[in-house]
Design a protein around this motif. Structure first.
Motif, mmCIF file in Angstrom:
data_model
loop_
_atom_site.group_PDB
_atom_site.id
_atom_site.type_symbol
_atom_site.label_atom_id
_atom_site.label_comp_id
_atom_site.label_asym_id
_atom_site.label_seq_id
_atom_site.Cartn_x
_atom_site.Cartn_y
_atom_site.Cartn_z
ATOM 1 N N ARG A 142 -13.696 17.212 0.204
ATOM 2 C CA ARG A 142 -12.859 18.257 -0.392
ATOM 3 C C ARG A 142 -12.051 18.936 0.692
ATOM 4 O O ARG A 142 -12.564 19.342 1.726
ATOM 5 C CB ARG A 142 -13.688 19.293 -1.117
ATOM 6 C CG ARG A 142 -12.829 20.341 -1.831
ATOM 7 C CD ARG A 142 -13.639 21.325 -2.630
ATOM 8 N NE ARG A 142 -14.415 22.222 -1.776
ATOM 9 C CZ ARG A 142 -13.930 23.300 -1.164
ATOM 10 N NH1 ARG A 142 -12.658 23.613 -1.282
ATOM 11 N NH2 ARG A 142 -14.702 24.060 -0.428
ATOM 12 N N GLY A 185 -9.258 22.028 0.435
ATOM 13 C CA GLY A 185 -8.651 22.962 -0.514
ATOM 14 C C GLY A 185 -9.191 22.720 -1.907
ATOM 15 O O GLY A 185 -10.398 22.666 -2.120
ATOM 16 N N GLU A 186 -8.301 22.511 -2.860
ATOM 17 C CA GLU A 186 -8.708 22.244 -4.248
ATOM 18 C C GLU A 186 -8.795 20.752 -4.548
ATOM 19 O O GLU A 186 -9.142 20.364 -5.666
ATOM 20 C CB GLU A 186 -7.714 22.904 -5.211
ATOM 21 C CG GLU A 186 -7.681 24.427 -5.099
ATOM 22 C CD GLU A 186 -9.036 25.054 -5.396
ATOM 23 O OE1 GLU A 186 -9.692 24.656 -6.365
ATOM 24 O OE2 GLU A 186 -9.436 25.956 -4.618
ATOM 25 N N THR A 187 -8.479 19.907 -3.580
ATOM 26 C CA THR A 187 -8.459 18.460 -3.795
ATOM 27 C C THR A 187 -9.799 17.841 -3.426
ATOM 28 O O THR A 187 -10.272 18.001 -2.304
ATOM 29 C CB THR A 187 -7.335 17.805 -2.967
ATOM 30 O OG1 THR A 187 -6.097 18.466 -3.253
ATOM 31 C CG2 THR A 187 -7.217 16.337 -3.274
ATOM 32 N N GLU A 196 -2.092 19.233 -0.783
ATOM 33 C CA GLU A 196 -2.498 20.401 0.004
ATOM 34 C C GLU A 196 -1.439 20.835 1.011
ATOM 35 O O GLU A 196 -1.700 21.692 1.853
ATOM 36 C CB GLU A 196 -3.822 20.102 0.717
ATOM 37 C CG GLU A 196 -4.978 19.852 -0.236
ATOM 38 C CD GLU A 196 -5.292 21.037 -1.138
ATOM 39 O OE1 GLU A 196 -5.156 22.203 -0.694
ATOM 40 O OE2 GLU A 196 -5.668 20.809 -2.305
#
Length: 105
Positions: A59, A61-63, A90
């Protein structure tokens, strides 16, 4: 063993024969944790994975994605490739300090 490994590492660019790759390199305690997971896997299943790799859930960030990390220099360094898709999602570029986490699976 599925302990989460977190680190902030520089995003590096590597030019190979088949293209340009972006990656981060785990060293020190993080590399030791990945090497231990690889050794435990070998003991449990009697063999290593391809190229001595370790499957991870990663992971930035949000990915989130599933991939593998690969050992270098007798497992004192481990390489995580970062795809263009993740870099775009990102807004990353070469040299950025990347906060990431990987969980061996």
């Amino acid at each position: 063993m599925s302990d989460k490994i977190t680190a902030t590492l520089p995003l590096k660019r590597w030019q190979g024969d088949r293209g340009t790759y972006h990656l981060v390199i785990f060293e020190g305690e993080e590399a030791e944790a990945l090497a231990m997971h690889a050794r435990l896997h070998r003991l449990e299943f009697g063999k290593s994975r391809g190229f001595g790799s370790v499957k991870v859930a990663a992971r930035i960030g949000e990915t989130k994605w599933r991939t593998s990390v690969f050992p270098q220099e007798k497992q004192s360094e481990w390489v995580l490739l970062v795809s263009r898709k993740v870099m775009r999602a990102e807004a990353l570029s070469e040299g950025d300090e990347v906060a990431l986490e990987v969980t061996p699976i």
